[in-house]
Motif scaffolding. Structure first.
Motif, PDB file in Angstrom:
ATOM      1  N   LEU A  83       0.821  -1.208   0.000  1.00  8.98           N
ATOM      2  CA  LEU A  83       0.000   0.000   0.000  1.00  8.98           C
ATOM      3  C   LEU A  83       0.856   1.259   0.000  1.00  8.98           C
ATOM      4  O   LEU A  83       0.520   2.259  -0.644  1.00  8.98           O
ATOM      5  CB  LEU A  83      -0.923  -0.009   1.223  1.00  8.98           C
ATOM      6  CG  LEU A  83      -2.034  -1.057   1.214  1.00  8.98           C
ATOM      7  CD1 LEU A  83      -2.752  -1.094   2.560  1.00  8.98           C
ATOM      8  CD2 LEU A  83      -3.032  -0.782   0.092  1.00  8.98           C
ATOM      9  N   LEU A  84       1.985   1.218   0.710  1.00  9.55           N
ATOM     10  CA  LEU A  84       2.885   2.368   0.726  1.00  9.55           C
ATOM     11  C   LEU A  84       3.516   2.586  -0.650  1.00  9.55           C
ATOM     12  O   LEU A  84       3.728   3.734  -1.063  1.00  9.55           O
ATOM     13  CB  LEU A  84       3.976   2.173   1.789  1.00  9.55           C
ATOM     14  CG  LEU A  84       3.519   2.334   3.246  1.00  9.55           C
ATOM     15  CD1 LEU A  84       4.658   1.987   4.207  1.00  9.55           C
ATOM     16  CD2 LEU A  84       3.050   3.773   3.495  1.00  9.55           C
ATOM     17  N   ILE A  85       3.815   1.499  -1.343  1.00  3.70           N
ATOM     18  CA  ILE A  85       4.335   1.622  -2.712  1.00  3.70           C
ATOM     19  C   ILE A  85       3.309   2.340  -3.588  1.00  3.70           C
ATOM     20  O   ILE A  85       3.648   3.226  -4.379  1.00  3.70           O
ATOM     21  CB  ILE A  85       4.661   0.239  -3.307  1.00  3.70           C
ATOM     22  CG1 ILE A  85       5.894  -0.348  -2.619  1.00  3.70           C
ATOM     23  CG2 ILE A  85       4.901   0.336  -4.819  1.00  3.70           C
ATOM     24  CD1 ILE A  85       6.222  -1.762  -3.065  1.00  3.70           C
ATOM     25  N   THR A  86       2.043   1.974  -3.431  1.00  2.00           N
ATOM     26  CA  THR A  86       0.970   2.616  -4.184  1.00  2.00           C
ATOM     27  C   THR A  86       0.905   4.106  -3.897  1.00  2.00           C
ATOM     28  O   THR A  86       0.845   4.940  -4.809  1.00  2.00           O
ATOM     29  CB  THR A  86      -0.388   1.976  -3.836  1.00  2.00           C
ATOM     30  OG1 THR A  86      -0.360   0.599  -4.188  1.00  2.00           O
ATOM     31  CG2 THR A  86      -1.527   2.659  -4.577  1.00  2.00           C
ATOM     32  N   LEU A  87       0.930   4.461  -2.624  1.00  2.61           N
ATOM     33  CA  LEU A  87       0.830   5.863  -2.222  1.00  2.61           C
ATOM     34  C   LEU A  87       2.040   6.666  -2.687  1.00  2.61           C
ATOM     35  O   LEU A  87       1.896   7.785  -3.221  1.00  2.61           O
ATOM     36  CB  LEU A  87       0.697   5.955  -0.702  1.00  2.61           C
ATOM     37  CG  LEU A  87       0.488   7.366  -0.120  1.00  2.61           C
ATOM     38  CD1 LEU A  87      -0.754   8.008  -0.708  1.00  2.61           C
ATOM     39  CD2 LEU A  87       0.386   7.300   1.407  1.00  2.61           C
ATOM     40  N   ILE A  88       3.236   6.117  -2.511  1.00  7.21           N
ATOM     41  CA  ILE A  88       4.454   6.817  -2.935  1.00  7.21           C
ATOM     42  C   ILE A  88       4.452   7.041  -4.443  1.00  7.21           C
ATOM     43  O   ILE A  88       4.885   8.093  -4.934  1.00  7.21           O
ATOM     44  CB  ILE A  88       5.704   6.014  -2.509  1.00  7.21           C
ATOM     45  CG1 ILE A  88       5.847   6.036  -0.980  1.00  7.21           C
ATOM     46  CG2 ILE A  88       6.968   6.580  -3.162  1.00  7.21           C
ATOM     47  CD1 ILE A  88       6.926   5.112  -0.452  1.00  7.21           C
ATOM     48  N   ILE A  96     -13.594   1.212   0.027  1.00  7.36           N
ATOM     49  CA  ILE A  96     -12.986   2.526  -0.215  1.00  7.36           C
ATOM     50  C   ILE A  96     -12.232   2.540  -1.542  1.00  7.36           C
ATOM     51  O   ILE A  96     -12.416   3.432  -2.375  1.00  7.36           O
ATOM     52  CB  ILE A  96     -12.033   2.899   0.937  1.00  7.36           C
ATOM     53  CG1 ILE A  96     -12.816   3.108   2.231  1.00  7.36           C
ATOM     54  CG2 ILE A  96     -11.244   4.164   0.597  1.00  7.36           C
ATOM     55  CD1 ILE A  96     -11.962   3.284   3.463  1.00  7.36           C
ATOM     56  N   LEU A  97     -11.392   1.545  -1.764  1.00  5.18           N
ATOM     57  CA  LEU A  97     -10.616   1.488  -3.005  1.00  5.18           C
ATOM     58  C   LEU A  97     -11.508   1.145  -4.191  1.00  5.18           C
ATOM     59  O   LEU A  97     -11.260   1.590  -5.312  1.00  5.18           O
ATOM     60  CB  LEU A  97      -9.499   0.451  -2.883  1.00  5.18           C
ATOM     61  CG  LEU A  97      -8.395   0.788  -1.885  1.00  5.18           C
ATOM     62  CD1 LEU A  97      -7.396  -0.366  -1.803  1.00  5.18           C
ATOM     63  CD2 LEU A  97      -7.669   2.067  -2.284  1.00  5.18           C
ATOM     64  N   HIS A 132      -2.909   0.517 -12.896  1.00  6.89           N
ATOM     65  CA  HIS A 132      -2.336  -0.674 -12.267  1.00  6.89           C
ATOM     66  C   HIS A 132      -1.915  -0.417 -10.833  1.00  6.89           C
ATOM     67  O   HIS A 132      -1.853  -1.339 -10.016  1.00  6.89           O
ATOM     68  CB  HIS A 132      -1.135  -1.158 -13.094  1.00  6.89           C
ATOM     69  CG  HIS A 132      -1.506  -1.515 -14.506  1.00  6.89           C
ATOM     70  ND1 HIS A 132      -0.864  -0.994 -15.598  1.00  6.89           N
ATOM     71  CD2 HIS A 132      -2.484  -2.313 -14.988  1.00  6.89           C
ATOM     72  CE1 HIS A 132      -1.422  -1.476 -16.700  1.00  6.89           C
ATOM     73  NE2 HIS A 132      -2.404  -2.270 -16.353  1.00  6.89           N
ATOM     74  N   ASN A 133      -1.613   0.820 -10.512  1.00  8.57           N
ATOM     75  CA  ASN A 133      -1.238   1.172  -9.152  1.00  8.57           C
ATOM     76  C   ASN A 133      -2.417   0.955  -8.207  1.00  8.57           C
ATOM     77  O   ASN A 133      -2.296   0.313  -7.157  1.00  8.57           O
ATOM     78  CB  ASN A 133      -0.790   2.641  -9.114  1.00  8.57           C
ATOM     79  CG  ASN A 133      -0.024   2.986  -7.855  1.00  8.57           C
ATOM     80  OD1 ASN A 133       0.629   2.135  -7.253  1.00  8.57           O
ATOM     81  ND2 ASN A 133      -0.081   4.232  -7.450  1.00  8.57           N
ATOM     82  N   LEU A 134      -3.585   1.470  -8.592  1.00  2.35           N
ATOM     83  CA  LEU A 134      -4.783   1.311  -7.783  1.00  2.35           C
ATOM     84  C   LEU A 134      -5.215  -0.150  -7.726  1.00  2.35           C
ATOM     85  O   LEU A 134      -5.644  -0.658  -6.687  1.00  2.35           O
ATOM     86  CB  LEU A 134      -5.916   2.167  -8.355  1.00  2.35           C
ATOM     87  CG  LEU A 134      -7.249   2.137  -7.601  1.00  2.35           C
ATOM     88  CD1 LEU A 134      -7.066   2.601  -6.166  1.00  2.35           C
ATOM     89  CD2 LEU A 134      -8.284   2.999  -8.311  1.00  2.35           C
ATOM     90  N   LYS A 135      -5.083  -0.848  -8.849  1.00  2.00           N
ATOM     91  CA  LYS A 135      -5.463  -2.252  -8.884  1.00  2.00           C
ATOM     92  C   LYS A 135      -4.590  -3.076  -7.941  1.00  2.00           C
ATOM     93  O   LYS A 135      -5.069  -3.999  -7.272  1.00  2.00           O
ATOM     94  CB  LYS A 135      -5.328  -2.793 -10.309  1.00  2.00           C
ATOM     95  CG  LYS A 135      -5.809  -4.230 -10.454  1.00  2.00           C
ATOM     96  CD  LYS A 135      -5.757  -4.684 -11.904  1.00  2.00           C
ATOM     97  CE  LYS A 135      -6.270  -6.112 -12.045  1.00  2.00           C
ATOM     98  NZ  LYS A 135      -6.226  -6.583 -13.463  1.00  2.00           N
ATOM     99  N   ALA A 136      -3.298  -2.737  -7.874  1.00  2.00           N
ATOM    100  CA  ALA A 136      -2.390  -3.458  -6.979  1.00  2.00           C
ATOM    101  C   ALA A 136      -2.792  -3.250  -5.520  1.00  2.00           C
ATOM    102  O   ALA A 136      -2.784  -4.192  -4.719  1.00  2.00           O
ATOM    103  CB  ALA A 136      -0.954  -2.990  -7.201  1.00  2.00           C
ATOM    104  N   ALA A 137      -3.145  -2.010  -5.168  1.00  2.00           N
ATOM    105  CA  ALA A 137      -3.578  -1.728  -3.794  1.00  2.00           C
ATOM    106  C   ALA A 137      -4.840  -2.524  -3.465  1.00  2.00           C
ATOM    107  O   ALA A 137      -4.968  -3.099  -2.382  1.00  2.00           O
ATOM    108  CB  ALA A 137      -3.844  -0.233  -3.625  1.00  2.00           C
ATOM    109  N   TYR A 138      -5.759  -2.563  -4.415  1.00  2.00           N
ATOM    110  CA  TYR A 138      -7.001  -3.306  -4.216  1.00  2.00           C
ATOM    111  C   TYR A 138      -6.720  -4.796  -4.031  1.00  2.00           C
ATOM    112  O   TYR A 138      -7.318  -5.452  -3.176  1.00  2.00           O
ATOM    113  CB  TYR A 138      -7.926  -3.089  -5.420  1.00  2.00           C
ATOM    114  CG  TYR A 138      -9.299  -3.706  -5.251  1.00  2.00           C
ATOM    115  CD1 TYR A 138     -10.321  -3.005  -4.619  1.00  2.00           C
ATOM    116  CD2 TYR A 138      -9.565  -4.988  -5.722  1.00  2.00           C
ATOM    117  CE1 TYR A 138     -11.578  -3.574  -4.459  1.00  2.00           C
ATOM    118  CE2 TYR A 138     -10.817  -5.552  -5.570  1.00  2.00           C
ATOM    119  CZ  TYR A 138     -11.825  -4.840  -4.935  1.00  2.00           C
ATOM    120  OH  TYR A 138     -13.061  -5.414  -4.770  1.00  2.00           O
TER     121      TYR A 138
END
Length: 327
Positions: free
Chosen positions: A67-72, A148-149, A189-195
């Motif tokens: 999740l931090l990777i996604t946010l960064i 949320i996501l 893909h960033n959002l999909k990874a977090a999900y």
């Protein structure tokens, strides 16, 4: 020629990547929720001697990294959106982050599968009540994070942009269609990874609850490691799917043949024109760049051919080269 005289033919290549995306806002909320739950579980596990709580807290910490990777990645893409060293902006940061997170998910699946297999041969004593309670809490937290996501995934962000033309003796032209760029979950893909991280955690909780209830009331101790193996296989499968999708963007893989044939067909329907070369590639979530060469007896301005490119293809930047056929 003065430098100022060419300003009207120059344009930005940001394509809205400097805007705060809904995915970033919601990822921040999920990070806070996940971090809070992780800290509580670890502290309670330590002070009350619950290995189940401690293990689940550490497990949640592994997803925190994703999740931090996604946010960064979201923050980095915004910060360097105007950096001219990026040819088409920072849109591909999303795919790079998604690819990295997917690799972490594969590693998590392998560890999960290995630990489950070991428990087939070396069963461990399970504190059913505590473990079931932890699994239910984890399911609630991750379920809320998924909602949320998921809301962010169903929405669309519209990248800002402008139309601009750059003429070079009537042969080349560059064009922006920034107003119709869609940033959906299907391409972010960033959002999909977090999900996937929170979904994998929620799935683990569901499987754990089913297995623990079966073991507690029916004595099916083998159900716990079995559900672990099944969960690992499913997480790995989703991860490889994300890896393929993200790597296609990072390697500039072209869209499907159907999309390319559609674009070429529309352009070739105009004044006996033929497309001799066509390249389409993704430069960010839901946005594409196009490079094409047309040959015709009756040449028009490059801008005319670009206006023929369907808006729903997501092409925000196009370069057209026009050649007149002598016969």
């Amino acid at each position: 020629m003065h430098t100022d005289s060419i300003d009207q033919w120059q344009h930005s290549h940001v394509f809205g990547q400097d805007e705060v995306r809904s995915g970033e806002k919601r990822t921040k909320i999920v990070v806070v929720i996940t971090a809070s739950m992780m800290i509580v579980e670890i502290l309670v596990g330590i002070f009350f001697g619950s290995m189940a709580l401690l293990a689940d807290g550490i497990h949640m910490g592994s997803h925190m990294v994703g999740l931090l990777i996604t946010l960064i990645a979201y923050i980095y893409a915004r910060k360097y959106a105007h950096d001219e060293s990026f040819s088409f902006g920072t849109g591909k940061v999303s795919s790079l982050a998604g690819y990295t997170s997917a690799i972490l998910l594969v590693m998590f699946a392998l560890v999960m599968g290995w630990e489950s297999v070991k428990r087939f041969f070396n069963p461990v004593e399970i504190q059913f009540n505590v473990a079931i309670a932890v699994a239910f809490i984890g399911l609630v937290v991750n379920g809320a994070s998924m909602l949320i996501l998921g809301e962010a995934g169903h929405g669309h962000d519209h990248g800002g942009g402008h139309d601009h033309h750059d003429h070079d003796n009537g042969e080349h032209d560059h064009h922006d269609h920034g107003s119709h760029a869609h940033q959906g979950s299907g391409s972010d893909h960033n959002l999909k990874a977090a999900y996937l991280h929170v979904f994998a955690d929620a799935l683990t909780s569901v499987f754990a609850i089913v297995a623990l209830l079966a073991a507690k009331y029916f004595g099916w101790i083998w159900a716990d490691p079995l559900m672990g193996v099944v969960g690992a296989i499913m997480v790995a499968r989703w991860s490889f799917s994300l890896i393929r999708a993200a790597s296609a963007v990072l390697l500039d893989r072209q869209p499907s043949v159907a999309v390319r044939e559609r674009v070429a067909g529309i352009i070739e329907s105009y004044k006996d024109t033929r497309v001799s070369d066509l390249h389409l590639w993704c430069i960010g979530p839901g946005i594409y760049s196009a490079d094409l060469c047309v040959v015709t007896k009756y040449p028009s301005s490059p801008d005319k051919y670009k206006t023929l490119i369907p808006m729903d293809t997501g092409v925000v930047h196009a370069t057209v080269e026009v050649h007149q056929c002598p016969n």
